[in-house]
Write a protein that holds these residues in place. Structure first.
Motif, PDB file in Angstrom:
ATOM      1  N   GLY A 159       0.672  -1.173  -0.069  1.00 53.97           N
ATOM      2  CA  GLY A 159       0.278   0.005  -0.211  1.00 53.97           C
ATOM      3  C   GLY A 159       1.100   1.140   0.092  1.00 53.97           C
ATOM      4  O   GLY A 159       2.041   1.242  -0.516  1.00 53.97           O
ATOM      5  N   TYR A 160       0.310   2.281   0.480  1.00 58.07           N
ATOM      6  CA  TYR A 160       1.314   3.549   1.158  1.00 58.07           C
ATOM      7  C   TYR A 160       1.561   3.558   2.345  1.00 58.07           C
ATOM      8  O   TYR A 160       0.425   3.860   2.987  1.00 58.07           O
ATOM      9  CB  TYR A 160       0.700   4.695  -0.177  1.00 58.07           C
ATOM     10  CG  TYR A 160      -0.281   4.132  -1.446  1.00 58.07           C
ATOM     11  CD1 TYR A 160       1.193   3.721  -2.599  1.00 58.07           C
ATOM     12  CD2 TYR A 160      -1.512   3.541  -1.188  1.00 58.07           C
ATOM     13  CE1 TYR A 160       0.024   3.677  -3.467  1.00 58.07           C
ATOM     14  CE2 TYR A 160      -1.927   3.214  -2.744  1.00 58.07           C
ATOM     15  CZ  TYR A 160      -1.287   3.573  -3.939  1.00 58.07           C
ATOM     16  OH  TYR A 160      -1.772   2.994  -4.806  1.00 58.07           O
ATOM     17  N   THR A 161       2.802   4.894   2.195  1.00 62.56           N
ATOM     18  CA  THR A 161       2.786   5.116   3.858  1.00 62.56           C
ATOM     19  C   THR A 161       3.057   6.921   3.730  1.00 62.56           C
ATOM     20  O   THR A 161       3.613   7.488   2.803  1.00 62.56           O
ATOM     21  CB  THR A 161       4.474   4.441   4.032  1.00 62.56           C
ATOM     22  OG1 THR A 161       4.042   3.546   4.297  1.00 62.56           O
ATOM     23  CG2 THR A 161       4.063   5.554   5.562  1.00 62.56           C
ATOM     24  N   TRP A 162       1.762   7.271   4.769  1.00 66.00           N
ATOM     25  CA  TRP A 162       1.893   8.592   4.399  1.00 66.00           C
ATOM     26  C   TRP A 162       2.350   9.878   5.401  1.00 66.00           C
ATOM     27  O   TRP A 162       1.905   9.174   6.685  1.00 66.00           O
ATOM     28  CB  TRP A 162       0.293   9.290   3.888  1.00 66.00           C
ATOM     29  CG  TRP A 162       0.027   8.735   2.444  1.00 66.00           C
ATOM     30  CD1 TRP A 162       0.818   8.475   1.351  1.00 66.00           C
ATOM     31  CD2 TRP A 162      -1.494   7.816   2.266  1.00 66.00           C
ATOM     32  NE1 TRP A 162      -0.571   7.791   0.618  1.00 66.00           N
ATOM     33  CE2 TRP A 162      -1.767   8.291   0.864  1.00 66.00           C
ATOM     34  CE3 TRP A 162      -2.327   7.945   2.727  1.00 66.00           C
ATOM     35  CZ2 TRP A 162      -3.097   7.637   0.136  1.00 66.00           C
ATOM     36  CZ3 TRP A 162      -4.085   8.364   2.795  1.00 66.00           C
ATOM     37  CH2 TRP A 162      -4.032   7.842   1.065  1.00 66.00           C
ATOM     38  N   GLU A 163       3.123  10.645   5.284  1.00 66.16           N
ATOM     39  CA  GLU A 163       4.029  10.954   6.050  1.00 66.16           C
ATOM     40  C   GLU A 163       2.870  12.956   6.367  1.00 66.16           C
ATOM     41  O   GLU A 163       3.869  12.813   5.631  1.00 66.16           O
ATOM     42  CB  GLU A 163       5.498  11.129   6.731  1.00 66.16           C
ATOM     43  CG  GLU A 163       5.328  11.323   8.405  1.00 66.16           C
ATOM     44  CD  GLU A 163       7.041  10.969   8.598  1.00 66.16           C
ATOM     45  OE1 GLU A 163       7.262  11.967   9.103  1.00 66.16           O
ATOM     46  OE2 GLU A 163       7.705  10.534   7.884  1.00 66.16           O
ATOM     47  N   PHE A 164       2.152  13.379   7.193  1.00 66.03           N
ATOM     48  CA  PHE A 164       2.391  14.230   7.269  1.00 66.03           C
ATOM     49  C   PHE A 164       3.135  15.552   7.904  1.00 66.03           C
ATOM     50  O   PHE A 164       4.123  14.795   8.975  1.00 66.03           O
ATOM     51  CB  PHE A 164       0.567  14.133   7.941  1.00 66.03           C
ATOM     52  CG  PHE A 164      -0.180  13.579   7.544  1.00 66.03           C
ATOM     53  CD1 PHE A 164      -1.198  14.585   6.249  1.00 66.03           C
ATOM     54  CD2 PHE A 164      -0.621  12.253   7.434  1.00 66.03           C
ATOM     55  CE1 PHE A 164      -2.058  13.067   5.334  1.00 66.03           C
ATOM     56  CE2 PHE A 164      -1.575  11.510   6.928  1.00 66.03           C
ATOM     57  CZ  PHE A 164      -1.885  12.143   5.993  1.00 66.03           C
ATOM     58  N   SER A 165       2.574  16.843   7.872  1.00 64.05           N
ATOM     59  CA  SER A 165       3.740  17.419   8.229  1.00 64.05           C
ATOM     60  C   SER A 165       3.957  17.796   9.973  1.00 64.05           C
ATOM     61  O   SER A 165       5.507  18.381  10.278  1.00 64.05           O
ATOM     62  CB  SER A 165       3.408  18.871   7.486  1.00 64.05           C
ATOM     63  OG  SER A 165       1.576  19.131   7.766  1.00 64.05           O
ATOM     64  N   ASN A 166       2.749  17.206  10.769  1.00 65.20           N
ATOM     65  CA  ASN A 166       3.006  17.313  12.037  1.00 65.20           C
ATOM     66  C   ASN A 166       4.046  16.257  12.192  1.00 65.20           C
ATOM     67  O   ASN A 166       3.755  15.745  13.951  1.00 65.20           O
ATOM     68  CB  ASN A 166       1.865  17.001  12.376  1.00 65.20           C
ATOM     69  CG  ASN A 166       0.905  15.983  12.798  1.00 65.20           C
ATOM     70  OD1 ASN A 166       0.676  15.333  11.458  1.00 65.20           O
ATOM     71  ND2 ASN A 166      -0.693  15.887  13.200  1.00 65.20           N
ATOM     72  N   GLY A 167       3.674  15.212  11.528  1.00 67.91           N
ATOM     73  CA  GLY A 167       4.687  13.659  11.465  1.00 67.91           C
ATOM     74  C   GLY A 167       4.099  12.594  12.244  1.00 67.91           C
ATOM     75  O   GLY A 167       4.332  11.243  12.174  1.00 67.91           O
ATOM     76  N   PHE A 168       2.448  13.160  12.108  1.00 71.13           N
ATOM     77  CA  PHE A 168       1.912  11.967  12.256  1.00 71.13           C
ATOM     78  C   PHE A 168       1.623  10.399  10.952  1.00 71.13           C
ATOM     79  O   PHE A 168       2.074  11.376  10.103  1.00 71.13           O
ATOM     80  CB  PHE A 168      -0.378  12.517  12.323  1.00 71.13           C
ATOM     81  CG  PHE A 168      -0.799  11.171  12.753  1.00 71.13           C
ATOM     82  CD1 PHE A 168      -1.075  10.134  13.676  1.00 71.13           C
ATOM     83  CD2 PHE A 168      -1.559  10.701  11.421  1.00 71.13           C
ATOM     84  CE1 PHE A 168      -1.504  10.137  14.578  1.00 71.13           C
ATOM     85  CE2 PHE A 168      -2.396   9.473  11.975  1.00 71.13           C
ATOM     86  CZ  PHE A 168      -2.884   9.479  13.452  1.00 71.13           C
ATOM     87  N   LYS A 169       1.291   9.460  10.998  1.00 73.67           N
ATOM     88  CA  LYS A 169       2.094   8.864   9.844  1.00 73.67           C
ATOM     89  C   LYS A 169       0.239   7.248  10.042  1.00 73.67           C
ATOM     90  O   LYS A 169       0.749   7.179  10.598  1.00 73.67           O
ATOM     91  CB  LYS A 169       3.628   7.696  10.018  1.00 73.67           C
ATOM     92  CG  LYS A 169       3.899   8.582  10.222  1.00 73.67           C
ATOM     93  CD  LYS A 169       5.735   7.469  10.065  1.00 73.67           C
ATOM     94  CE  LYS A 169       5.463   6.969  11.231  1.00 73.67           C
ATOM     95  NZ  LYS A 169       6.269   8.199  12.539  1.00 73.67           N
ATOM     96  N   VAL A 170       0.529   7.694   8.670  1.00 77.85           N
ATOM     97  CA  VAL A 170      -0.935   6.537   8.346  1.00 77.85           C
ATOM     98  C   VAL A 170      -0.585   6.060   6.881  1.00 77.85           C
ATOM     99  O   VAL A 170       0.466   5.948   6.179  1.00 77.85           O
ATOM    100  CB  VAL A 170      -1.975   7.968   7.554  1.00 77.85           C
ATOM    101  CG1 VAL A 170      -3.336   7.010   6.906  1.00 77.85           C
ATOM    102  CG2 VAL A 170      -2.531   8.140   8.562  1.00 77.85           C
TER     103      VAL A 170
END
Length: 831
Positions: free
Chosen positions: A431-442
């Protein structure tokens, strides 16, 4: 006093239960012909020339293995086991070979009742896990079955052969058809017809447990069997669902009333023995277990609740919660790609003896969610049942208050504005790993899940981070999510509100991690994400009265489990590592008011650094839609700079053997073996094959002793990498000789190791099992969390890594276990 009130109520209640089956039939039939449940396509049925019924389930789950069974319709009498067992001592076509030797040579193992189970109306031979490398090995076992059929005292027309496993159905049917010409047709016997005698009046029975001093009040009643001619129709599915809902409502309403009355309960249980379990009446039981001083109040509440449901029914909210719970239970089985051969065998037995449906959980779930029966007919069915049993327009105050989750819960709104900082392929799930600018990962894995999202909010850190835990106290930490307040309501109520909206949510705190997981429809993705934010950010301490009641209830429950498998595991865990404070089993007397304060402090620390964890979502939601929702809300998760380090926990298992002996029932021997083994992929696969090898070796060694052997492995990463195997031996005469023989056989296997042929077969089985598990969303939730939180990957390239396992590697694992820590726990009955 209360037993009398129950008796007066039950005369009406039992009468209603007895009429439900007939009521269903009368509602459906006038509207349309009674439809059958669709049969499982994996099962084929044939009638052989000599009258034998033949069922074959092609089940690829057990690579290279199959279960074989014979069912004989009989009116059994006491002592019928002896002649049935005698056929396993000698058979003409085995040319002097012992049937038991034949079975163990082909890998079969007896169940808890042995190879033969004498039931009220049948004798069942069940030979599990027979190796089927090719059609020749299948045919030799079929000849073995035919020999039993031919040498039994029952006509072929009163017998059925069942095969379930890695077999070709057409070939099995053809082989059996050819073999059946050797056995002459016999006229079936006349069997006793079932006659409903009417229910006896039910009274409250009280039983005192001498070990704990607790009292169980139980009410038992009977109802007429479902008519055999409709057992394979939709009527049975509707009836099964209704009875489940009845039990759910009874248990939950009694639990709620006991809380209101400040009466802690050790156990509340509703059970139902249905028409597929035997030839007798349907049986129902409702039981409540409390301390001696609470019996009058508790059993009075049980009586009152039953009277209410008898006269006023349940609220719409109670029924919706019950239905969601039923679907969740059915979905758990239906969604699994792995199918048990034994489950297929039992389903075919029920079909042969009672005309039970061959529909699998998949077909049953599809029926309940389909429109094959019109909405009008469904309403008629439901109205008919509810008017007699669960009246839906009753005063809702008697049940669970209705909540609209979006309006009632104080859920967080849109979070601070953030950006998607990086997007890359997740090499574990594809799948995909998304990291957001606050460091939270999905991590999002697209997968066809029928519109359902499977999710896990994973936090890095568990109760191993709490430095001042008492032994066994950490096992209570997970309960914090039930008793704290979330989004303005008690945690358990919060989960009920979500359930009314079709979202399931469970929270587990283990030694090293925290998981908040469940399912939701993709249309409720926004509500789900806001609810997870509420769990992370909108909590407050439980009221003191809630803490007090929780503590007293848990103490009652832990005492109630004394002597149960859960209690025995607690004792074995204690013997394995004396003084270890971080046990995963609850211990009596270790729960205090401070426990939940420790839990709150831990969860506060973990939710303040959510960038150390990961949110895993598996499903078929649009990638664009999911990204948009995440960008709106995940900025509200708290994050902070700095790396997370787990606390070092001292773990020192016993050196050598620790033994204990307890009186109990039935006789049993449980042995735990443990050793520190680095959990590389190779060692993990070797450990799993070692478990299979140990079980198979012991099955062969103990078959003539009529002892059932089970084995399971546990792989622990924290506080140290370790492999453990639990062995369970059950039989009529477990004693010191059993233990000494077990020790000898384990030592022998540790010295010789399993054969190359066995390891090759086990590797094929293991590869197939991984391939099946990877078809389920639950597997990927676990696999992704394991990689992100613990740095382990047992998925990538699994097939080639399993192929690389050698007999020497498996032998090495067994040798380490044999020389490692061992706990021998013997249960003996008083003679």
């Amino acid at each position: 006093m209360h037993s009398v009130s129950v008796f007066m109520m039950k005369k009406g209640f039992v009468k209603i239960l007895a009429l439900v089956s007939a009521l269903l039939y009368s509602i459906i039939v006038p509207a349309q012909d009674l439809p059958l449940l669709p049969s499982d396509a994996a099962v084929t049925v044939a009638d052989l020339p000599d009258g034998i019924k033949c069922y074959v389930a092609s089940n690829p789950s057990h690579k290279g293995l199959a279960d074989f069974a014979i069912v004989q319709k009989v009116d059994t009498e006491e002592g019928a086991l002896s002649p049935a067992e005698s056929l396993l001592d000698s058979l003409p076509r085995l040319a002097g070979q012992s049937p038991r030797w034949y079975l163990t040579r082909h890998g079969s193992r007896p169940g808890r009742k042995g190879f033969v189970d004498v039931r009220e109306d049948a004798v069942v031979y069940h030979f599990r896990d027979i190796s089927v490398k090719d059609q020749a090995s299948v045919d030799s076992t079929l000849l073995f079955l035919m020999d039993i059929v031919d040498n039994s005292s029952y006509a072929p027309a009163d017998q059925a052969i069942i095969v379930s496993g890695d077999v070709n159905a057409a070939s099995v049917h053809q082989s059996l058809r050819s073999m059946s010409f050797m056995i002459p047709y016999g006229k079936p016997a006349q069997h006793k017809e079932y006659v409903w005698q009417g229910s006896k009046s039910a009274e409250l029975k009280q039983t005192v447990d001498p070990k704990t001093g607790q009292v169980t009040g139980s009410i038992e009643w009977a109802a007429s069997r479902t008519p055999q001619k409709v057992m394979n129709t939709v009527q049975t599915a509707l009836y099964e669902k209704t009875v489940f809902e009845l039990g759910y409502v009874l248990e939950n309403r009694i639990a709620s009333r006991l809380r209101q009355a400040d009466v802690p309960a050790a156990d509340i249980a509703f059970s139902h023995r249905n028409s597929l379990a035997g030839p007798s009446d349907e049986l129902f039981r409702l039981a409540v277990t409390v301390a001696q001083e609470h019996t009058e109040k508790a059993f009075g509440i049980m009586s009152e609740v039953m009277n209410e449901i008898d006269s006023a029914g349940a609220s719409a909210e109670e029924l919706r919660l019950a239905e969601n719970a039923y679907f969740a239970k059915l979905s758990e089985t239906a969604d699994s790609a792995f199918r048990s051969n034994a489950e297929y065998v039992e389903r075919c037995i029920a079909a042969y003896l009672y005309n039970g449906s061959l529909a699998s959980p998949v077909e049953r779930l599809a029926f309940h969610r389909s429109k094959e029966i019109s909405d009008e007919v469904r309403r008629n069915i439901f109205s008919g049942i509810s008017s007699a049993l669960l009246i839906t327009d009753a005063d809702a105050s008697a049940g669970v208050p209705f909540f609209n989750a979006a309006d009632t819960l104080a859920l967080p709104g849109i979070g601070p504005k953030i950006k998607l900082q990086s997007s890359k392929k997740d090499h574990i799930s594809g799948g995909y790993t998304w990291e957001f600018s606050n460091g939270f990962k999905v991590v999002y894995k697209p997968m066809d899940t029928g519109g359902r999202l499977h999710y896990a909010l994973c936090m890095n850190g568990g109760f191993g981070s709490i430095l001042d835990l008492e032994k066994g106290e950490g096992a209570f930490i997970s309960d914090y999510f039930d008793i704290c307040n979330i989004a303005g309501v008690k945690g358990s109520t919060f989960r009920q509100i979500l359930s009314l909206s079709g979202i399931s949510m469970d929270a587990v705190v283990n030694l090293s991690n925290v998981f908040v997981s469940g399912e939701a429809h993709k249309e409720d993705a926004e509500l789900l994400i806001r609810s997870l934010l509420a769990v992370a950010n909108s909590r407050r301490s439980p009221e003191q009265s809630v803490l007090d009641y929780y503590r007293r209830s848990q103490e009652a429950m832990v005492r109630y489990e004394k002597g149960t498998p859960a209690y025995i595991k607690t004792e074995i865990d204690s013997l394995m590592c004396p003084g270890y404070a971080y046990s995963t089993f609850k211990s009596s007397g270790k729960l205090t008011d401070k426990t939940m304060h420790k839990a709150e402090k831990l969860i506060d620390e973990l939710t303040a650094k959510m960038n150390d964890g990961v949110l895993v979502i598996v499903g078929d939601i649009s990638e664009t839609t999911l990204k948009k929702l995440l960008l709106q809300y995940v900025g509200a998760f708290k994050t902070r700079n700095g790396s997370f380090r787990r606390v070092t926990v001292q773990y020192q298992p016993v050196s050598g053997r620790a033994a204990t002996r307890r009186e109990g029932s039935p006789d049993a021997l449980l042995v735990a073996m443990s050793s520190d083994i680095a959990l590389t992929s190779s060692n993990v696969y070797a450990a799993k094959i070692a478990t299979m090898a140990i079980r198979q070796h012991l099955v062969s060694a103990f078959t003539d002793d009529h002892i059932n052997v089970e084995a399971s492995e546990a792989l622990r990463i924290y506080p140290e990498e370790r492999c453990s195997i639990m062995l369970s031996l059950n039989g009529k005469e477990i004693g010191n000789e059993t233990l000494w023989k077990l020790r000898r056989e384990i030592s022998k296997l540790a010295e010789t190791g399993p054969s190359a042929a066995f390891v090759a077969q086990a590797k094929e089985y293991l590869k197939n099992r991984y391939a099946l598990d990877m078809k389920t969303p639950e597997y990927w939730l676990y696999a992704v969390a394991l990689r992100h939180l613990d740095g382990k990957d047992f998925s990538s390239g699994y097939a080639s890594k399993i192929d690389a396992v050698t007999p020497e590697m498996v032998k090495s694992v067994i040798a380490k276990l044999e020389k490692g820590s061992q706990v021998e726990y013997m249960i003996v009955e008083k003679k």
